[in-house]
Design a protein around this motif. Structure first.
Motif, mmCIF file in Angstrom:
data_model
loop_
_atom_site.group_PDB
_atom_site.id
_atom_site.type_symbol
_atom_site.label_atom_id
_atom_site.label_comp_id
_atom_site.label_asym_id
_atom_site.label_seq_id
_atom_site.Cartn_x
_atom_site.Cartn_y
_atom_site.Cartn_z
ATOM 1 N N VAL A 1 0.841 -1.210 0.000
ATOM 2 C CA VAL A 1 0.000 0.000 0.000
ATOM 3 C C VAL A 1 0.870 1.252 0.000
ATOM 4 O O VAL A 1 0.675 2.164 -0.807
ATOM 5 N N ALA A 2 1.855 1.308 0.888
ATOM 6 C CA ALA A 2 2.705 2.501 1.007
ATOM 7 C C ALA A 2 3.500 2.764 -0.272
ATOM 8 O O ALA A 2 3.714 3.921 -0.640
ATOM 9 N N LEU A 3 3.920 1.700 -0.954
ATOM 10 C CA LEU A 3 4.710 1.858 -2.166
ATOM 11 C C LEU A 3 3.853 1.944 -3.426
ATOM 12 O O LEU A 3 4.380 2.138 -4.517
ATOM 13 N N ARG B 1 13.276 -6.244 -8.940
ATOM 14 C CA ARG B 1 13.033 -4.804 -8.829
ATOM 15 C C ARG B 1 12.557 -4.447 -7.418
ATOM 16 O O ARG B 1 13.019 -3.486 -6.823
ATOM 17 N N PHE B 2 11.640 -5.229 -6.878
ATOM 18 C CA PHE B 2 11.156 -4.959 -5.529
ATOM 19 C C PHE B 2 12.302 -5.033 -4.518
ATOM 20 O O PHE B 2 12.472 -4.131 -3.689
ATOM 21 N N PHE C 1 12.025 -2.034 -2.000
ATOM 22 C CA PHE C 1 12.244 -2.339 -0.582
ATOM 23 C C PHE C 1 13.084 -1.269 0.108
ATOM 24 O O PHE C 1 12.707 -0.776 1.183
ATOM 25 N N PRO C 2 14.217 -0.825 -0.471
ATOM 26 C CA PRO C 2 15.028 0.192 0.210
ATOM 27 C C PRO C 2 14.357 1.564 0.292
ATOM 28 O O PRO C 2 14.756 2.386 1.120
ATOM 29 N N ARG C 3 13.365 1.827 -0.543
ATOM 30 C CA ARG C 3 12.610 3.084 -0.431
ATOM 31 C C ARG C 3 11.750 3.092 0.825
ATOM 32 O O ARG C 3 11.476 4.160 1.384
ATOM 33 N N ALA D 1 13.733 -2.565 11.175
ATOM 34 C CA ALA D 1 14.297 -1.545 10.284
ATOM 35 C C ALA D 1 13.789 -0.182 10.721
ATOM 36 O O ALA D 1 12.879 -0.062 11.546
ATOM 37 N N THR D 2 14.368 0.850 10.140
ATOM 38 C CA THR D 2 13.840 2.197 10.246
ATOM 39 C C THR D 2 13.127 2.480 8.933
ATOM 40 O O THR D 2 13.684 2.276 7.853
ATOM 41 N N LEU D 3 11.880 2.927 9.049
ATOM 42 C CA LEU D 3 11.061 3.209 7.872
ATOM 43 C C LEU D 3 11.362 4.587 7.302
ATOM 44 O O LEU D 3 11.903 5.455 7.996
ATOM 45 N N ALA D 4 10.955 4.806 6.079
ATOM 46 C CA ALA D 4 11.138 6.103 5.416
ATOM 47 C C ALA D 4 10.480 7.229 6.200
ATOM 48 O O ALA D 4 10.953 8.363 6.186
ATOM 49 N N ASN D 5 9.401 6.919 6.930
ATOM 50 C CA ASN D 5 8.721 7.942 7.730
ATOM 51 C C ASN D 5 9.389 8.165 9.088
ATOM 52 O O ASN D 5 8.907 8.949 9.898
ATOM 53 N N GLY D 6 10.488 7.454 9.344
ATOM 54 C CA GLY D 6 11.220 7.593 10.603
ATOM 55 C C GLY D 6 10.775 6.635 11.690
ATOM 56 O O GLY D 6 11.447 6.527 12.723
ATOM 57 N N ASN D 7 9.660 5.963 11.504
ATOM 58 C CA ASN D 7 9.172 5.021 12.506
ATOM 59 C C ASN D 7 10.052 3.781 12.572
ATOM 60 O O ASN D 7 10.633 3.363 11.571
#
Length: 140
Positions: free
Chosen positions: A45-47, A61-62, A67-69, A97-103
């Motif tokens: 959903v997020a991607l 590709r994923f 995935f790293p995004r 992991a640390t998410l792109a949103n910082g969470n």
């Protein structure tokens, strides 16, 4: 191939994922490979992607670009088991992991790998989707 050889193929494939080396990762999948995750899972959903990737190219590709995004740093996997029976290998793990949103992200997973002629042909991915949504999108 034997159960033990298939287990080793999946272990080597898993190690290759962290390299982000497209050519290396591609060597572990059949051309017509599929990766199925729960419908509406937070990552898809997020991607703006799909829960059902079809083809080696889509999977690579994923793993190397999409995935790293989403999981931008501190990615760590704690494997709890690799179980093999013939052409089926089951992997239990916890990923952080640390998410792109910082969470911070931490979720348990179970993957069922189906091999054909020594290559991964199908992956079925299971995770706590409600937990994933909370970490990615917030809320209760």
């Amino acid at each position: 191939m034997t159960s033990e050889r298939n287990r080793e193929v999946v272990k080597r494939a898993w190690r290759s994922f962290s390299t982000r080396d497209e050519d290396l990762i591609a060597t572990f999948f059949t051309e017509d490979a599929e990766w199925l995750a729960p419908l509406g899972n937070a990552t898809a959903v997020a991607l703006g992607g799909t829960h059902h990737m079809v083809s080696r190219d889509a999977i690579v590709r994923f793993l190397t670009i999409e995935f790293p995004r989403m999981f931008v740093s501190d990615v760590a996997v704690d494997f709890r088991g690799f179980y093999a029976d013939g052409d089926v290998v089951v992997v239990e793990e916890t990923m952080q992991a640390t998410l792109a949103n910082g969470n911070a992200y931490r979720n348990d997973y179970c993957f069922v790998f189906e091999l054909r002629d020594g290559l991964i042909h199908r992956v079925r991915e299971y995770m706590d989707t409600a937990n994933g949504h909370r970490m990615v999108f917030g809320g209760v």
